[in-house]
Design a protein around this motif. Sequence first.
Motif, PDB file in Angstrom:
ATOM      1  N   VAL A 104       0.825  -1.213   0.000  1.00  0.00           N
ATOM      2  CA  VAL A 104       0.000   0.000   0.000  1.00  0.00           C
ATOM      3  C   VAL A 104       0.855   1.257   0.000  1.00  0.00           C
ATOM      4  O   VAL A 104       0.589   2.218  -0.751  1.00  0.00           O
ATOM      5  CB  VAL A 104      -0.943  -0.013   1.221  1.00  0.00           C
ATOM      6  CG1 VAL A 104      -1.695   1.319   1.330  1.00  0.00           C
ATOM      7  CG2 VAL A 104      -1.925  -1.174   1.123  1.00  0.00           C
ATOM      8  N   LEU A 105       1.918   1.274   0.804  1.00  0.00           N
ATOM      9  CA  LEU A 105       2.672   2.513   1.017  1.00  0.00           C
ATOM     10  C   LEU A 105       3.835   2.707   0.048  1.00  0.00           C
ATOM     11  O   LEU A 105       4.210   3.851  -0.233  1.00  0.00           O
ATOM     12  CB  LEU A 105       3.204   2.548   2.457  1.00  0.00           C
ATOM     13  CG  LEU A 105       2.155   2.543   3.572  1.00  0.00           C
ATOM     14  CD1 LEU A 105       2.833   2.599   4.926  1.00  0.00           C
ATOM     15  CD2 LEU A 105       1.195   3.718   3.410  1.00  0.00           C
ATOM     16  N   ALA A 106       4.418   1.604  -0.435  1.00  0.00           N
ATOM     17  CA  ALA A 106       5.631   1.748  -1.246  1.00  0.00           C
ATOM     18  C   ALA A 106       5.429   2.612  -2.487  1.00  0.00           C
ATOM     19  O   ALA A 106       6.239   3.516  -2.750  1.00  0.00           O
ATOM     20  CB  ALA A 106       6.155   0.360  -1.635  1.00  0.00           C
ATOM     21  N   PRO A 107       4.374   2.412  -3.312  1.00  0.00           N
ATOM     22  CA  PRO A 107       4.214   3.288  -4.483  1.00  0.00           C
ATOM     23  C   PRO A 107       4.007   4.754  -4.103  1.00  0.00           C
ATOM     24  O   PRO A 107       4.388   5.653  -4.874  1.00  0.00           O
ATOM     25  CB  PRO A 107       2.970   2.716  -5.178  1.00  0.00           C
ATOM     26  CG  PRO A 107       2.901   1.293  -4.724  1.00  0.00           C
ATOM     27  CD  PRO A 107       3.376   1.320  -3.303  1.00  0.00           C
ATOM     28  N   ILE A 108       3.404   4.984  -2.952  1.00  0.00           N
ATOM     29  CA  ILE A 108       3.174   6.364  -2.525  1.00  0.00           C
ATOM     30  C   ILE A 108       4.469   7.014  -2.065  1.00  0.00           C
ATOM     31  O   ILE A 108       4.765   8.174  -2.399  1.00  0.00           O
ATOM     32  CB  ILE A 108       2.126   6.402  -1.388  1.00  0.00           C
ATOM     33  CG1 ILE A 108       0.797   5.809  -1.885  1.00  0.00           C
ATOM     34  CG2 ILE A 108       1.926   7.817  -0.880  1.00  0.00           C
ATOM     35  CD1 ILE A 108      -0.249   5.691  -0.790  1.00  0.00           C
ATOM     36  N   LEU A 109       5.275   6.269  -1.298  1.00  0.00           N
ATOM     37  CA  LEU A 109       6.482   6.848  -0.701  1.00  0.00           C
ATOM     38  C   LEU A 109       7.651   6.882  -1.673  1.00  0.00           C
ATOM     39  O   LEU A 109       8.441   7.839  -1.666  1.00  0.00           O
ATOM     40  CB  LEU A 109       6.871   6.049   0.541  1.00  0.00           C
ATOM     41  CG  LEU A 109       5.849   6.042   1.693  1.00  0.00           C
ATOM     42  CD1 LEU A 109       6.344   5.171   2.837  1.00  0.00           C
ATOM     43  CD2 LEU A 109       5.600   7.468   2.190  1.00  0.00           C
ATOM     44  N   TRP A 110       7.800   5.827  -2.493  1.00  0.00           N
ATOM     45  CA  TRP A 110       9.008   5.717  -3.313  1.00  0.00           C
ATOM     46  C   TRP A 110       8.705   5.550  -4.801  1.00  0.00           C
ATOM     47  O   TRP A 110       9.585   5.157  -5.572  1.00  0.00           O
ATOM     48  CB  TRP A 110       9.839   4.521  -2.836  1.00  0.00           C
ATOM     49  CG  TRP A 110      10.194   4.612  -1.380  1.00  0.00           C
ATOM     50  CD1 TRP A 110      10.971   5.547  -0.781  1.00  0.00           C
ATOM     51  CD2 TRP A 110       9.746   3.721  -0.349  1.00  0.00           C
ATOM     52  NE1 TRP A 110      11.057   5.316   0.556  1.00  0.00           N
ATOM     53  CE2 TRP A 110      10.321   4.199   0.867  1.00  0.00           C
ATOM     54  CE3 TRP A 110       8.947   2.591  -0.311  1.00  0.00           C
ATOM     55  CZ2 TRP A 110      10.086   3.563   2.087  1.00  0.00           C
ATOM     56  CZ3 TRP A 110       8.727   1.956   0.892  1.00  0.00           C
ATOM     57  CH2 TRP A 110       9.282   2.429   2.081  1.00  0.00           C
ATOM     58  N   GLY A 111       7.470   5.820  -5.204  1.00  0.00           N
ATOM     59  CA  GLY A 111       7.129   5.665  -6.617  1.00  0.00           C
ATOM     60  C   GLY A 111       7.954   6.560  -7.526  1.00  0.00           C
ATOM     61  O   GLY A 111       8.409   6.125  -8.590  1.00  0.00           O
ATOM     62  N   ASP A 112       8.158   7.802  -7.129  1.00  0.00           N
ATOM     63  CA  ASP A 112       8.933   8.732  -7.966  1.00  0.00           C
ATOM     64  C   ASP A 112      10.396   8.324  -8.038  1.00  0.00           C
ATOM     65  O   ASP A 112      11.012   8.354  -9.120  1.00  0.00           O
ATOM     66  CB  ASP A 112       8.809  10.148  -7.413  1.00  0.00           C
ATOM     67  CG  ASP A 112       7.388  10.679  -7.518  1.00  0.00           C
ATOM     68  OD1 ASP A 112       6.626  10.167  -8.380  1.00  0.00           O
ATOM     69  OD2 ASP A 112       7.021  11.572  -6.719  1.00  0.00           O
ATOM     70  N   GLU A 113      10.989   7.940  -6.881  1.00  0.00           N
ATOM     71  CA  GLU A 113      12.403   7.539  -6.875  1.00  0.00           C
ATOM     72  C   GLU A 113      12.628   6.313  -7.756  1.00  0.00           C
ATOM     73  O   GLU A 113      13.673   6.178  -8.395  1.00  0.00           O
ATOM     74  CB  GLU A 113      12.872   7.236  -5.454  1.00  0.00           C
ATOM     75  CG  GLU A 113      13.038   8.462  -4.578  1.00  0.00           C
ATOM     76  CD  GLU A 113      11.731   8.903  -3.937  1.00  0.00           C
ATOM     77  OE1 GLU A 113      10.666   8.403  -4.365  1.00  0.00           O
ATOM     78  OE2 GLU A 113      11.765   9.745  -3.024  1.00  0.00           O
ATOM     79  N   ALA A 114      11.637   5.408  -7.804  1.00  0.00           N
ATOM     80  CA  ALA A 114      11.796   4.197  -8.605  1.00  0.00           C
ATOM     81  C   ALA A 114      11.731   4.484 -10.098  1.00  0.00           C
ATOM     82  O   ALA A 114      12.202   3.673 -10.906  1.00  0.00           O
ATOM     83  CB  ALA A 114      10.720   3.180  -8.230  1.00  0.00           C
ATOM     84  N   SER A 115      11.173   5.624 -10.506  1.00  0.00           N
ATOM     85  CA  SER A 115      11.001   5.937 -11.928  1.00  0.00           C
ATOM     86  C   SER A 115      12.044   6.914 -12.462  1.00  0.00           C
ATOM     87  O   SER A 115      12.072   7.194 -13.669  1.00  0.00           O
ATOM     88  CB  SER A 115       9.602   6.530 -12.161  1.00  0.00           C
ATOM     89  OG  SER A 115       8.604   5.622 -11.741  1.00  0.00           O
ATOM     90  N   VAL A 116      12.889   7.461 -11.571  1.00  0.00           N
ATOM     91  CA  VAL A 116      13.875   8.458 -12.004  1.00  0.00           C
ATOM     92  C   VAL A 116      14.947   7.787 -12.868  1.00  0.00           C
ATOM     93  O   VAL A 116      15.575   6.810 -12.440  1.00  0.00           O
ATOM     94  CB  VAL A 116      14.521   9.146 -10.790  1.00  0.00           C
ATOM     95  CG1 VAL A 116      15.670  10.040 -11.235  1.00  0.00           C
ATOM     96  CG2 VAL A 116      13.480   9.949 -10.035  1.00  0.00           C
ATOM     97  N   VAL A 117      15.153   8.320 -14.090  1.00  0.00           N
ATOM     98  CA  VAL A 117      16.183   7.810 -15.003  1.00  0.00           C
ATOM     99  C   VAL A 117      17.448   8.626 -14.815  1.00  0.00           C
ATOM    100  O   VAL A 117      17.421   9.862 -14.871  1.00  0.00           O
ATOM    101  CB  VAL A 117      15.712   7.873 -16.463  1.00  0.00           C
ATOM    102  CG1 VAL A 117      16.837   7.435 -17.405  1.00  0.00           C
ATOM    103  CG2 VAL A 117      14.474   7.020 -16.661  1.00  0.00           C
ATOM    104  N   ASP A 118      18.570   7.938 -14.572  1.00  0.00           N
ATOM    105  CA  ASP A 118      19.859   8.612 -14.365  1.00  0.00           C
ATOM    106  C   ASP A 118      20.869   7.991 -15.320  1.00  0.00           C
ATOM    107  O   ASP A 118      21.401   6.911 -15.069  1.00  0.00           O
ATOM    108  CB  ASP A 118      20.303   8.446 -12.908  1.00  0.00           C
ATOM    109  CG  ASP A 118      21.571   9.250 -12.607  1.00  0.00           C
ATOM    110  OD1 ASP A 118      22.096   9.896 -13.523  1.00  0.00           O
ATOM    111  OD2 ASP A 118      22.017   9.200 -11.431  1.00  0.00           O
TER     112      ASP A 118
END
Length: 642
Positions: A32-46
Motif C-alpha cells: 500500500v505505502l511503497a508506491p506512494i512513498l518511493w514511486g517517484d524515486e523508482a522511476s527516475v532515469v539517471d
Amino acid sequence: MSAPRSRWSAAARTPVGACAGLLLLAVLVLAVLAPILWGDEASVVDTDAIQQGPSDAHLLGTDNLGRDIFYRVLVATRLSLLLAVTATVLGVVLGLILGAVPSVLPRRAGRFVTSVVNIAVAFPGLLLALFFAVIFGVGATGAVLAIGLAMAPAFARLTQTLSASVAGQDFVAAARTVGVGRIRLLTRHILPNIAEPLAVNATIGAGSSLLAFAGLSFLGLGIQAPDYDWGRLLGEGLGRINLTPAPALAPCVAVVVTGLAFNLFGEAAAAALGVRTLSHKTAGPRALPPLPPSAPDATDRPDAEGRPVLAVENLRVAFPGPAGWTTPVRGVSFSVGAGEAVGVVGESGSGKSLTAMAVSRLIEPPAHVSAHRLDFTGTPLLDTDEREVRRLLGTSLAMVFQDPMSSFNPVTGMGRQLAEVAEHHQGLSRRAAFARAVDRLRAVHVPAPERRARQYPHEFSGGMRQRAMIGMGLMGDPRLVIADEPTTALDVTVQRQVLRLLAEVREERGTAVLLISHDITVVARTCDRVLVMYAGRIVEDLPAADLFTAARHPYTRALLAAVPDLETDRDRPLAVIPGRPPEPDRIPQGCAFAPRCPRADDHCRREDPEPVTHAIGHRVACWHPVREGTELLEESTRGGTA
C-alpha cells in the motif's frame, strides 16, 4: 467471538502462524505505502548511473536506465501481490463452480463436469499456465487468466471431494426432501460447511500463484514495460548476475519470502482449523454437561507411601456429535494399589478401552476427558503441565495394546523402537539405550535377544510381539501396566506365557496391573479385584476370589452364566444375555441394564443406581442385587442374542 473467527485467531496465535501473519501484514503494508512513498524515486532515469553495483546512493545498484533497483523492488510489491491475488480469486471461484455443481446437477451432467476436471488435473499446473498464456497472449491480463485457469482444476478436485462428503449428510437429504432448489442447496447447505478448508487451501494457493506469476513475467509472458513486477525485475537482473548478483537476488528473495509467508500461514491455519464437514448449526452444544456427583463408596488402596498408584473418581469421556455430546464413559470411579492386579470385564462397547486410554492421556481433542480426580502416583494428570505428564507417563506407565503389530513401526527394528523410549525419557545415549533394549527383551523371555533386537516386527510371532510390547513398557520403571486385551488372537499356550510374564513383572517389581479382557475367567484367575463395566459405568467392584460365589449384580451373574465349562450340559442351548448393550448416544433413563434385566421394575427404569457397599471391597450399583451368591439367573440368559 464467533467460532470461525476464534479458530482463525487460534491459527494466528501459533508460533508459525504468528510469524507468517506478521510477515504477511508487513508485505501488505508495503504494497500500500511503497508506491506512494518511493514511486517517484523508482522511476527516475539517471544516465550517469547506468548498471551500477550496490553503493551508498543505490543500495542494490541500478538498471540499464540508471533507475534504483531497491526502490523498484519495493514498489513492485503492489502489482505483484495484486495480480497474484486476482489470479487466485479467479482460480478459486472457477474451482468452486466446477467442484460444487456436480453434487447438485443431474447425474450425467455432473459426471461430465467431473471428467473434465479429472482430465485437467492430469496436466502439471505450470504446463497449463504456459498453454493458456499462449492462448490469451502476453501481458498482465493474459497472465492472470492463464494462472487462474491453471489453478482451477486442482481447487475443483478439492471442492468435489469435500462437497461429496457433505452431500451425503442427512441434513442435505432432508433439504432435498422438502424441495430446496439446487442453487440454494449448494449455497446454503454445502458450501458453508466446506468454507474453512477451502479458505486454508486458497491461502496456500496464493503463494503458488505469486510464484507462477513471477515465472511468467520472467519468461516475458507476464508484465510488459513500462510496468514491472518481481518476475520482470528478476529477468532484467539475471543477465548481470555474474557481475552484480544483487539486482537478481533482491526480487528473488521478495518472491520466496512472500510466497513462504502465504504457505506457512495456510499450513498453520490448516493445523488449527482442520477439515470440518458439519456446520456450526448441526455441531451440537459446545458446553459440556456437569460432572455427576462423587461416588460415595470409592475407596483408595494405598501404596507404601500411603497413596494409590492410580486413583480415578467420576471419570468421564465425551465426544461431540451432531446432536450434542456423547458420553461413552460416564462417572467411572476406582483405584489401583501398588502390586495389585485389577481386571476390567464387560461386553464390547462398555467403555473398558476408553477408560484405559483416558487414564493414559491418549484421548485427544475434540474428545473431552474430565474427572473429579485422576491421580497417578499422586500427580493430578488433568491439572499438571502436559510436558511433565508425558515425562511421568513415559517412565512410570506401560501400555500393552491388543494388536502389537499395529503398535510397532513396521520399517524400524524392534531394538531401535524400544531404545527410543530410553533415549527420549531417560537421556541415554544411542548405544546405551540399545543395550538396555536388548536387556529388556531378554527379561521378557524373547530368545536370542541380540539378534531379535535387529529384526523387524513382521519377523516376530504374535506372542513375541506381545512380549516385546511388555518389554517396551519395562524400558522405564513402570508403576502401572495397563494391558488392553493382551491375549486376543493368541493361542492358549501363548496366552498363558503372556499372562505369566505379567505376573512375574508384578511380583518382581511390585508393579500394579490393570487388565482389560472379555474373558471373565482369565481375569478371575489372574487378578485380585474385578471391575464389571456396562454402558460406560462400573456396575460391580468385588474381589476376584468372590466372583463366582458372591457376585450380586444381575449383569455380572449373566456374564458368568454365559461362559461354558466342562460341566455345561451339551444337550441344552448355550446361555446368552438377551438383547444388546445400548449405544453410547442412546443410554436409557434409569439403569442402563434394565431393558435386559429380569429383575428390573419401574424404579430401575426411572433412576440410575449409585454404587453401594455390600461387603468389604465389594460395591454394587443395582436396586435389586442378587441375594443368593450361588444364583445364576439362568432364566435371564436363555433365548436372546449374545
